[in-house]
Design a protein around this motif. Structure first.
Motif, short mmCIF file in Angstrom:
data_model
loop_
_atom_site.label_atom_id
_atom_site.label_comp_id
_atom_site.label_asym_id
_atom_site.label_seq_id
_atom_site.Cartn_x
_atom_site.Cartn_y
_atom_site.Cartn_z
N VAL A 1 0.98 -1.55 -0.07
CA VAL A 1 0.03 0.00 0.25
C VAL A 1 0.85 1.22 0.00
O VAL A 1 0.59 2.20 -0.19
N ARG A 2 2.03 1.06 0.30
CA ARG A 2 2.58 2.54 0.83
C ARG A 2 3.03 2.66 -0.43
O ARG A 2 3.32 3.84 -0.97
N SER A 3 3.86 1.47 -1.59
CA SER A 3 4.63 1.88 -2.77
C SER A 3 2.88 2.50 -3.81
O SER A 3 3.67 3.47 -4.59
N ALA A 4 1.93 2.17 -3.52
CA ALA A 4 0.76 2.21 -4.53
C ALA A 4 0.85 3.78 -3.74
O ALA A 4 0.12 4.68 -5.03
N ARG A 5 0.73 4.47 -2.26
CA ARG A 5 0.71 5.25 -2.72
C ARG A 5 1.59 6.35 -3.03
O ARG A 5 0.70 7.46 -3.24
N ALA A 6 2.40 6.37 -2.92
CA ALA A 6 3.58 6.97 -3.90
C ALA A 6 3.10 7.42 -5.14
O ALA A 6 2.94 8.60 -5.41
N VAL A 7 2.46 6.73 -5.58
CA VAL A 7 1.79 6.11 -7.45
C VAL A 7 0.91 7.02 -7.43
O VAL A 7 1.28 8.16 -8.37
N VAL A 8 0.00 7.14 -6.33
CA VAL A 8 -1.05 7.53 -6.84
C VAL A 8 -1.10 8.69 -6.66
O VAL A 8 -1.53 10.01 -7.02
N LYS A 9 -0.30 8.88 -4.92
CA LYS A 9 0.07 11.07 -5.03
C LYS A 9 1.01 11.58 -6.13
O LYS A 9 0.06 12.92 -6.99
N LYS A 10 1.52 10.53 -6.70
CA LYS A 10 2.14 11.25 -7.90
C LYS A 10 0.81 11.79 -8.96
O LYS A 10 0.72 12.79 -10.02
N ALA A 11 0.72 10.46 -9.63
CA ALA A 11 0.12 10.54 -10.80
C ALA A 11 -1.46 11.12 -10.54
O ALA A 11 -2.63 11.68 -11.50
N TYR A 12 -2.16 11.10 -9.50
CA TYR A 12 -3.44 12.06 -9.19
C TYR A 12 -3.26 13.38 -8.67
O TYR A 12 -4.01 14.77 -9.38
N TRP A 13 -2.74 13.18 -7.54
CA TRP A 13 -2.45 14.69 -6.77
C TRP A 13 -1.44 16.01 -7.73
O TRP A 13 -1.98 17.12 -7.61
N GLN A 14 -0.61 15.23 -8.73
CA GLN A 14 0.32 16.39 -9.39
C GLN A 14 -0.77 16.19 -10.88
O GLN A 14 -0.56 17.43 -10.78
N ASN A 15 -0.99 15.42 -11.41
CA ASN A 15 -0.90 14.76 -12.58
C ASN A 15 -2.26 14.88 -13.19
O ASN A 15 -2.45 15.05 -14.19
N ARG A 16 -2.81 14.74 -12.41
CA ARG A 16 -4.61 14.62 -12.20
C ARG A 16 -4.93 13.27 -13.18
O ARG A 16 -6.27 13.58 -13.67
#
Ligand code: SF4
Lengths: 273, 376
Positions: free
Chosen positions: B283-298
């Motif tokens: 979950v930790r790695s996946a959260r980092a991915v989602v943070k970047k893909a969604y919060w940064q890049n929408r």
């Protein structure tokens, strides 16, 4: 007579009878001796717990009117250790068969002895795995036949009480189903002993052991059991040669040593009770 | 709001602290890497609060002792890893059958067999579900952080008591050994959900009418506890209708409380096209991915993390599959929970496994790469 009836009412689950044991089985005799010993101990019924393993004799737990815990094969002492540590004021009797206690449960047996935890182990030794139809156990005498030793077992049996003593048990006694009053007395003394007590009760299994080894029926097996046994007091005055192949009955050892549950509770500054 | 103070804590320690907060006063265990710190913490803490710590002769005995102590009325926990978890299975089945509460922690390590004792893996997902024989129900939590370990341990203890059902806490080496700053309610505060303490006069240990609280041994209720199929008083039965009812009873109680048991958490885009479904340290790695893909890049990406893996969050996956085109399931094994995800996606979404099983943690890069492929 009146006393016996009273006891049956209180300590037996009469509705669960008749029991599942074969005609001539010694399990009933040993169970009755246990019940009388508990009666004579004066323990409050609600403080007594019967724990058992898996096998013919372990079914006794279901017939006794206490809190009863029928566990997994060989693990009765490990369950009992947890319960005793959680509730040190309870009086635990642990019924096991010879295979249950000394084969699959061997590790729990020696470590219960090593801790000297106040559990009363009653081992019904019929020299065989009865419930599964007659396989040899670590207490089957060398040369005796079993379904898994059709030509007679080559293995050497444990001396269960020597094993217990070596592992640190502080009370060891041997009785026979052919002498139920003595057996009752031994279980009672084990119960009154503070620490890990082991009472080995030789018990006839005419069906899965006696028949295959041509030992006769229950009557013959009980008679031979009696004839081949000598009390520890009498044995003390006899020559070793006279004692070959004899079963020595009575209290074989009784030692005073710190009991584990008591020591633990003392170490954390807590009262038991 | 309870007072909190931030502390630096290891996952295994958080498990011990959570257990004590939830009223656990009995621990039996056997040393094994990477779970040993749970035992060490309990050995240090329990005597001070009047509890019992005992190191047993083996894992089988530890499980048995825990069940024995539960029958005596204590809240109990045991922890193990890999091979030790295999040995727990025998008596775990007993606890399920006899409806004795207890919590079993498995800090997973790389297997099979002795494997790589110090390396992380998620190879025991199916063993946690089906490790003990028979058609049994099971509850398994899988925390993703030190704090989650703390509160899921509390939830496990309370749920186990309420349902009279063992609960497994499936940690992994990463979570067990990782140190994180956590804020936990004031030390020593008890977070114990009391089941009703009143015992009705017609109390039966396995009442056919429904779940009753366990009345410990030693209070004058002379019932029988066995691993055999039993009637409502605990006495053995082989009667087919009674056997069937007894097995249904075990499963029904979990179904009844399903919404309390199944815990999941979604973060990310409201209308995702690709979702990641995972659990535990991944979950930790996946959260980092989602943070970047969604919060940064929408990007239309989301993460459904599963705190509960068994009973499997079937409805949550069904609903998610209807929303997305693709579900990625990263796991540190050769693909275990992915099969369940596929089953409940029911063909509505493509389910893609992302695996790593070399004893190293799945990196955000590995998940990112898979995500990139399915987003474009
Ligand atoms: S098989 Fe032997 S020990 Fe078992 S009940 Fe029959 S006679 Fe007794």
């Amino acid at each position: 007579m009146a006393v016996i009836e009273q006891l049956t009412q209180d300590f037996l689950r009469t509705k669960k009878l008749p029991h599942i044991w074969c005609p001539g089985c010694g399990n009933g005799i040993v169970t009755a001796a246990l019940v009388r010993a508990i009666e004579r101990s004066g323990y409050d019924q609600k403080d007594v717990v019967i724990v058992s393993g898996i096998g013919c004799s372990s079914r006794a737990a279901g017939y006794l009117n206490f809190n009863t815990l029928h566990t997994t094969h060989g693990r009765a002492l490990a369950f009992a250790t947890g319960l005793k540590m959680a509730r040190p004021e309870l009086k635990l009797f642990v019924i096991m068969g010879d295979g249950d206690c000394s084969a699959i449960g061997g590790n729990h047996f020696i470590h219960s002895a090593r801790r000297n935890i106040d559990l009363n182990a009653v081992i019904v030794n019929n020299h065989i795995y009865g419930m599964t139809g007659g396989q040899h156990s670590p207490l089957t005498p060398t040369g005796k036949k079993a379904t898994t030793a059709p030509r007679g077992t080559l293995e050497r049996p444990f001396d269960l009480l020597e094993l217990a003593r070596g592992a640190g048990a502080t009370f060891g006694a041997k009785g026979i189903a052919a002498q139920p009053r003595q057996l009752e007395q031994l279980i009672l003394r084990g119960a009154n002993h503070r620490g890990f007590s082991v009472v080995e009760a030789l018990s006839p299994c005419p069906i899965a052991y006696g028949r295959r080894n041509k030992l006769g029926g229950a009557v013959e097996m009980l008679r031979d059991m009696k004839e081949n046994s000598i009390s520890v007091e009498r044995a003390a005055n006899m020559e070793e040669t006279e004692l070959v192949d004899k079963t020595i009955t009575g209290v074989l050892f009784s030692i005073d040593a710190p009991e584990y549950a008591e020591e633990y509770y003392r170490s954390i500054g807590k009262e038991i009770g | 709001m309870p007072e909190t103070k931030p502390v630096l804590m290891q996952g295994n320690e958080a498990c011990a602290v959570g257990a004590i907060s939830a009223g656990v006063r009995f621990y039996a265990g056997y040393p094994i890497t990477p779970s040993t710190e749970v035992a060490e913490q309990m050995a240090a803490r329990l005597p001070d609060i009047g509890g019992v710590f005992i190191q047993m002769e083996d894992e089988i005995a530890s499980m048995a002792a825990v069940i024995g102590a539960s029958i005596g009325g204590m809240r109990t926990l045991t922890a193990t890893s890999g091979p030790g978890f295999s040995l727990k299975q025998e008596n775990l089945g007993y606890a399920i059958m006899a409806e004795i509460p207890c919590v079993v922690v498995n800090v997973q390590r790389m297997g099979p067999s002795t494997g790589v004792p110090t390396a992380p893996a998620q190879g025991d997902v199916m063993q946690a579900r089906w490790g003990t024989h028979g058609d049994h129900p099971i509850i398994v939590f899988s925390p993703a952080s030190v704090y989650e370990t703390y509160y899921l341990t509390i939830a496990a203890v309370n749920l186990s008591q309420k349902l009279r059902q063992p609960v497994i806490l499936l940690l992994d080496e990463v979570i067990g050994h990782m140190r994180e700053k956590v804020e936990i309610p004031e030390a020593g505060k008890l977070i114990v959900e009391k089941s009703s303490d009143k015992v009705p006069s017609d109390w039966k240990p396995y009442d056919e009418k429904g779940l009753t609280p366990l009345v410990p041994f030693g209070f004058g209720h002379y019932y029988h506890v066995t691993g055999l199929f039993h009637d409502q008083y605990g006495f053995p039965t082989g009667d087919p209708p009674q056997v069937e009812r007894a097995l249904d009873r075990l499963h029904n109680k979990l179904e009844k409380y399903r919404d309390e048991i199944v815990l999941t958490n979604y973060i990310g885009h409201k209308e995702p096209r690709v979702a990641i479904v995972t659990y535990g340290c991944v979950v930790r790695s996946a959260r980092a991915v989602v943070k970047k893909a969604y919060w940064q890049n929408r990007l239309p990406v989301g993460l459904l993390s599963l705190q509960t893996i068994w009973p499997f969050p079937d409805r949550e996956i069904e609903a998610l599959a209807k929303q997305v085109d693709v579900i990625l399931v990263p796991e540190m094994n050769r693909g275990q929970l992915v099969g369940e995800v596929e089953r409940y996606a029911r063909g509505e979404a493509k389910v893609i496994p992302v695996n790593r099983y070399d004893g190293e943690m799945i990196s955000p890069d590995q998940i990112s790469e898979a995500l990139g492929r399915w987003l474009s």
